[in-house]
Design a protein around this motif. Structure first.
Motif, short mmCIF file in Angstrom:
data_model
loop_
_atom_site.label_atom_id
_atom_site.label_comp_id
_atom_site.label_asym_id
_atom_site.label_seq_id
_atom_site.Cartn_x
_atom_site.Cartn_y
_atom_site.Cartn_z
N MET B 90 15.79 40.86 -284.96
CA MET B 90 15.94 39.63 -284.17
C MET B 90 14.85 38.64 -284.63
SD MET B 90 18.38 40.54 -281.71
CE MET B 90 18.05 40.30 -279.96
N ALA B 155 24.21 35.78 -274.45
CA ALA B 155 24.92 34.76 -275.22
C ALA B 155 23.94 33.74 -275.79
CB ALA B 155 25.96 34.05 -274.34
N GLN B 157 20.75 34.13 -276.54
CA GLN B 157 19.98 34.71 -277.64
C GLN B 157 20.85 34.79 -278.90
OE1 GLN B 157 16.94 35.33 -278.13
NE2 GLN B 157 16.90 36.72 -279.88
N TYR B 158 22.12 35.12 -278.70
CA TYR B 158 23.03 35.19 -279.85
C TYR B 158 23.18 33.81 -280.50
CZ TYR B 158 26.93 35.71 -282.85
OH TYR B 158 27.69 35.69 -283.98
N LEU B 159 23.44 32.79 -279.68
CA LEU B 159 23.65 31.44 -280.21
C LEU B 159 22.37 30.90 -280.85
CD1 LEU B 159 25.78 29.95 -277.29
CD2 LEU B 159 26.59 30.53 -279.60
N MET B 161 20.13 32.62 -282.47
CA MET B 161 20.04 33.21 -283.82
C MET B 161 21.04 32.58 -284.77
SD MET B 161 19.63 37.26 -283.31
CE MET B 161 21.39 37.18 -283.62
#
Lengths: 294, 294
Positions: B90, B155, B157-159, B161
């Motif tokens: 991450m 969501a 944290q995903y976006l 990255m």
């Protein structure tokens, strides 16, 4: 596999998969993260735990519809645990059930987040269901979070890794698998009983039955890692020896492990008798778990 | 920092830390996994979210004791998210708050499991509390799992990255931080209101207030990554530019970002007025978030 069990599993798989994907599809998730979640959800597996929950519930006179939200939550937690267990820092697996593991198909960060999300939303499935009373929701979440958390499955996975390259006693091995595999299987049958209104005494027996199934499952897993057919299992055989892992066969020998398994199959049968479920498909499942080739 | 706010934070930190460690200590966790969990719990941070929850609750006439289980659960989720965000796959961070990150102090597998366990048990804290009715437990878990799950923090944290090395619009940036940081801050103030019996209308305004605080927090974070003092912040400065991350200053310029922040500080103030909390310490917190140097 016995044909009637195969039919049962197929039917249950489909119903559970529908319930699972219906839930995921209600959610507003970033596209690729959703793909990653659905990839592991759809990679599926036998949905053994939901079937156990349902058979226990219906066997004790409960309504099978009530099983679904709890079973969906359980499979979401089971799926997250597989995604995280496969990560490079954990078991570092490339294939699961004949398909690329989530982090190989997507990437590590996405796999970590897909797992985190499945875990978090498993509790959301329960609280937003319209099939349970508030009291039932609270009971289910209390048991599910205990079975899968720091005192349960997570502890089991931790101890399993810690035990790598070490020779451990049979009781330690049993404790690890009780936590890592047994707790969620126990949860399945315990909640099946709970939703059918079983007495506390019956629930205790059901938990024990689940524990025994977990041990049987694990012993057979260890045996398949020696005797299994890679093509059928869908993952590499011989990894336990390569990783110098303590297993039932490494401690008891292959024959010893088989005898040990037979002992637990008998114990499991006795539990079913005690709760009056010996003539249901649950008996089929415990022989299947003991003899499966995948 | 304003002395009275510092006192408030210090006092709250201690109470929250006590509640958190008391809960962890009731659990039977393998030794090194427990150490890893406690390491990140005790690395602490300002406990801003619990303080927001408490001030909102007491400001609206609620009982401060009722805040603790929800605040403990929230901090467990916040802590897990930091542990996982710091992982090599991450954000790959070595230090947080001047201390080694969890995976550097222990190892990656332990850090993943400590995070998974904190997340799972956060729901257990709520369901096993004796301060809430079943209905309250269900409401809190519904909101908490939504704010932190596949539609919320995960969501975000995903976006975040996905947006690395990309130039994105200000509205996309805002969406990312709304999800990644805003949702948990909103949860804090919303539950503070809920536990004080606030009307749905007030709860909506409180959620908006929390959202604005999240944006203010993030803009200041971005500014500190340019103007901050590494020694005071306890982590490396300049990483956003190095990682070619879109930030408020990279899109709006440093001065533009500061003006943008001022606009949100005013909006936040207006929300507080609308719920009659403008003369409470919540106002102090929004100026602190806007001007903090760490």
């Amino acid at each position: 596999m016995d044909q009637s069990l195969q039919n049962l599993l197929d039917k249950e798989q489909q119903q559970l998969n529908n319930a699972l994907t219906s839930y995921i599809k209600t959610l507003d998730i970033p596209d690729r993260l959703r793909e990653s979640v659905l990839y592991s959800i759809e990679a599926g597996g036998k949905r053994l735990r939901p079937l156990l929950m349902k058979l226990t519930c219906t066997g004790l006179g409960g309504d099978q519809e009530k099983v679904y939200p709890a079973a969906v939550a359980l499979e979401m937690i089971h799926t997250y645990s597989l995604i995280h267990d496969d990560l490079p820092a954990m078991d570092d697996d490339t294939y699961r059930r004949g398909q690329l593991t989530n982090h190989k198909k997507f990437d590590e960060a996405t796999a970590i987040l897909a797992g985190d999300g499945l875990l978090t939303n498993s509790f959301h499935v329960i609280t937003t269901s319209n099939l349970y009373t508030d009291q039932e929701k609270v009971s289910i979440i209390t048991k599910l979070s205990k079975a899968s958390g720091l005192e349960g499955m997570v502890a089991g996975q931790y101890l399993d890794m810690e035990a790598e390259n070490q020779t451990i006693s049979i009781s330690n091995l049993e404790r690890i698998h009780h936590l890592k595999t047994g707790r969620l299987i126990s949860f399945a049958v315990e909640i099946g009983g709970y939703l059918a209104g079983a007495s506390l005494e019956k629930m205790e027996t059901l938990k024990k039955f689940g524990d025994y199934l977990g041990i049987i499952f694990q012993i057979q897993d260890d045996i398949l890692d020696i005797e299994g057919d890679q093509e059928i299992i869908g993952k590499r055989v011989g990894s336990d020896v390569d990783n110098e892992k303590s297993t039932y066969p490494s401690i008891l020998g292959l024959e010893g492990a088989k005898q040990y398994k037979t002992k637990y199959v008998k114990e499991a049968g006795r539990c079913l008798q005690n709760v009056g479920l010996e003539n249901t498909d649950l008996a089929l499942i415990s022989s299947y778990l003991s003899e499966r080739n995948q």
